[in-house]
Design a protein around this motif. Structure first.
Motif, PDB file in Angstrom:
ATOM      1  N   HIS A 181      58.724  73.934  21.122  1.00 48.59           N
ATOM      2  CA  HIS A 181      59.089  73.224  22.350  1.00 48.59           C
ATOM      3  C   HIS A 181      59.616  74.206  23.392  1.00 48.59           C
ATOM      4  O   HIS A 181      59.244  74.129  24.567  1.00 48.59           O
ATOM      5  N   ALA A 182      60.458  75.119  22.959  1.00 43.59           N
ATOM      6  CA  ALA A 182      60.973  76.130  23.883  1.00 43.59           C
ATOM      7  C   ALA A 182      59.840  77.012  24.396  1.00 43.59           C
ATOM      8  O   ALA A 182      59.779  77.336  25.590  1.00 43.59           O
ATOM      9  N   GLN A 183      58.915  77.383  23.525  1.00 46.23           N
ATOM     10  CA  GLN A 183      57.773  78.199  23.943  1.00 46.23           C
ATOM     11  C   GLN A 183      56.883  77.447  24.930  1.00 46.23           C
ATOM     12  O   GLN A 183      56.394  78.026  25.910  1.00 46.23           O
ATOM     13  N   LEU A 184      56.692  76.166  24.709  1.00 47.43           N
ATOM     14  CA  LEU A 184      55.868  75.360  25.618  1.00 47.43           C
ATOM     15  C   LEU A 184      56.554  75.217  26.977  1.00 47.43           C
ATOM     16  O   LEU A 184      55.890  75.301  28.017  1.00 47.43           O
ATOM     17  N   ALA A 185      57.852  75.024  26.979  1.00 48.69           N
ATOM     18  CA  ALA A 185      58.577  74.940  28.246  1.00 48.69           C
ATOM     19  C   ALA A 185      58.475  76.265  28.999  1.00 48.69           C
ATOM     20  O   ALA A 185      58.262  76.292  30.223  1.00 48.69           O
ATOM     21  N   ARG A 186      58.583  77.365  28.285  1.00 43.11           N
ATOM     22  CA  ARG A 186      58.456  78.682  28.931  1.00 43.11           C
ATOM     23  C   ARG A 186      57.025  78.913  29.420  1.00 43.11           C
ATOM     24  O   ARG A 186      56.817  79.563  30.437  1.00 43.11           O
ATOM     25  N   ALA A 187      56.053  78.354  28.724  1.00 43.37           N
ATOM     26  CA  ALA A 187      54.663  78.461  29.184  1.00 43.37           C
ATOM     27  C   ALA A 187      54.506  77.742  30.519  1.00 43.37           C
ATOM     28  O   ALA A 187      53.821  78.236  31.424  1.00 43.37           O
ATOM     29  N   VAL A 188      55.130  76.587  30.666  1.00 46.77           N
ATOM     30  CA  VAL A 188      55.103  75.871  31.945  1.00 46.77           C
ATOM     31  C   VAL A 188      55.713  76.745  33.035  1.00 46.77           C
ATOM     32  O   VAL A 188      55.193  76.836  34.151  1.00 46.77           O
ATOM     33  N   LEU A 189      56.776  77.426  32.705  1.00 46.49           N
ATOM     34  CA  LEU A 189      57.499  78.229  33.701  1.00 46.49           C
ATOM     35  C   LEU A 189      56.751  79.488  34.121  1.00 46.49           C
ATOM     36  O   LEU A 189      57.089  80.082  35.142  1.00 46.49           O
ATOM     37  N   ARG A 190      55.731  79.883  33.376  1.00 45.96           N
ATOM     38  CA  ARG A 190      54.930  81.037  33.811  1.00 45.96           C
ATOM     39  C   ARG A 190      54.321  80.787  35.180  1.00 45.96           C
ATOM     40  O   ARG A 190      54.105  81.710  35.951  1.00 45.96           O
ATOM     41  N   HIS A 250      67.810  79.012  32.227  1.00 43.01           N
ATOM     42  CA  HIS A 250      68.431  77.932  33.005  1.00 43.01           C
ATOM     43  C   HIS A 250      67.387  76.868  33.359  1.00 43.01           C
ATOM     44  O   HIS A 250      67.665  75.669  33.297  1.00 43.01           O
ATOM     45  N   ALA A 251      66.197  77.304  33.718  1.00 47.87           N
ATOM     46  CA  ALA A 251      65.138  76.368  34.102  1.00 47.87           C
ATOM     47  C   ALA A 251      64.662  75.533  32.908  1.00 47.87           C
ATOM     48  O   ALA A 251      64.376  74.339  33.060  1.00 47.87           O
ATOM     49  N   VAL A 252      64.577  76.137  31.723  1.00 45.30           N
ATOM     50  CA  VAL A 252      64.220  75.387  30.515  1.00 45.30           C
ATOM     51  C   VAL A 252      65.256  74.283  30.286  1.00 45.30           C
ATOM     52  O   VAL A 252      64.917  73.136  29.998  1.00 45.30           O
ATOM     53  N   ARG A 253      66.518  74.623  30.455  1.00 45.06           N
ATOM     54  CA  ARG A 253      67.585  73.635  30.258  1.00 45.06           C
ATOM     55  C   ARG A 253      67.536  72.550  31.322  1.00 45.06           C
ATOM     56  O   ARG A 253      67.780  71.373  31.025  1.00 45.06           O
ATOM     57  N   LEU A 254      67.213  72.920  32.552  1.00 44.27           N
ATOM     58  CA  LEU A 254      67.081  71.930  33.619  1.00 44.27           C
ATOM     59  C   LEU A 254      65.939  70.965  33.306  1.00 44.27           C
ATOM     60  O   LEU A 254      66.090  69.740  33.438  1.00 44.27           O
ATOM     61  N   MET A 255      64.794  71.499  32.907  1.00 44.16           N
ATOM     62  CA  MET A 255      63.657  70.645  32.567  1.00 44.16           C
ATOM     63  C   MET A 255      64.011  69.693  31.425  1.00 44.16           C
ATOM     64  O   MET A 255      63.754  68.483  31.514  1.00 44.16           O
ATOM     65  N   GLY A 256      64.592  70.230  30.368  1.00 39.31           N
ATOM     66  CA  GLY A 256      64.954  69.393  29.223  1.00 39.31           C
ATOM     67  C   GLY A 256      65.956  68.313  29.599  1.00 39.31           C
ATOM     68  O   GLY A 256      65.815  67.157  29.214  1.00 39.31           O
ATOM     69  N   SER A 257      66.957  68.687  30.381  1.00 39.05           N
ATOM     70  CA  SER A 257      67.962  67.712  30.806  1.00 39.05           C
ATOM     71  C   SER A 257      67.340  66.619  31.662  1.00 39.05           C
ATOM     72  O   SER A 257      67.654  65.433  31.510  1.00 39.05           O
ATOM     73  N   THR A 258      66.456  67.003  32.546  1.00 37.23           N
ATOM     74  CA  THR A 258      65.800  66.036  33.428  1.00 37.23           C
ATOM     75  C   THR A 258      64.905  65.095  32.624  1.00 37.23           C
ATOM     76  O   THR A 258      65.018  63.876  32.739  1.00 37.23           O
ATOM     77  N   PHE A 259      64.022  65.655  31.811  1.00 37.97           N
ATOM     78  CA  PHE A 259      63.107  64.829  31.030  1.00 37.97           C
ATOM     79  C   PHE A 259      63.864  63.896  30.082  1.00 37.97           C
ATOM     80  O   PHE A 259      63.648  62.687  30.068  1.00 37.97           O
TER      81      PHE A 259
END
Length: 187
Positions: A120-129, A140-149
């Motif tokens: 899940h963390a790797q997939l979120a980082r893939a989005v952030l590429r 920070h952005a991974v945490r923002l995405m997770g918190s929002t979703f």
């Protein structure tokens, strides 16, 4: 001797189905034994107890979610990838509310490290590429995405958006657009 047809995997799947029906917090070894029409002690050759069952359901849910997210993200980038990831979590939660709750179940460090949570963390980082963020901003952005979703989905599942206009889907679309804008203009 273990009962024919009862395996640890079958019990985890049945526990996940039960979680979707009655809520993850109500899944116990006793409830699972009743579902199979067996005595509680007969399950202890497969499970160490309710916490073990909860962990196995959590691992199953994390795996299912990661598989769905990977499939949804294939070939996407930027805002399309962001929406695909968010939609995967939201759709899974609506289809499998008990399993979704299980995916939030705390795991010990060793179990977490070997789980699909890492994917899940790797997939979120893939989005952030698609947003060109360097560390520590990426974390920070991974945490923002997770918190929002997860925040939106949890509130939606609790019925928090069902009594007002605009509808939840309109808000979801606006939130994804705003999240995309935030990630593109990260300070």
């Amino acid at each position: 001797m273990p009962r024919a047809g009862l395996t640890t995997e079958a019990l985890a799947i049945a526990g996940a189905e039960l979680a979707d029906e009655v809520g993850f917090e109500h899944v116990t070894v006793s409830a699972l034994a009743r579902r199979f029409g067996v005595s509680v002690p007969s399950l202890y050759s497969h499970l160490r107890g309710t916490e073990d069952l909860h962990t196995r359901i959590a691992l199953l849910a994390l795996e299912e979610l990661a598989d769905g997210a990977a499939e949804a993200l294939a070939g996407r980038a930027g805002p399309d990838a962001l929406a695909a990831l968010g939609d995967t979590y939201r759709d899974y939660a609506r289809e499998h509310p008990g399993r979704y709750a299980a995916a939030r179940h705390p795991l010990d460090a060793e179990t977490a490290a070997g789980s699909a949570g890492v994917r899940h963390a790797q997939l979120a980082r893939a989005v952030l590429r698609g947003y060109d963020l360097a560390e520590p901003d990426q974390t920070h952005a991974v945490r923002l995405m997770g918190s929002t979703f997860h925040g939106f989905v949890s509130l939606e599942l609790a019925g928090a958006f069902s009594h007002s206009e605009p509808d939840a889907q309109s808000s979801w679309a606006r939130i994804l657009d705003s999240l995309d804008h935030t990630l593109r203009s990260w300070a």
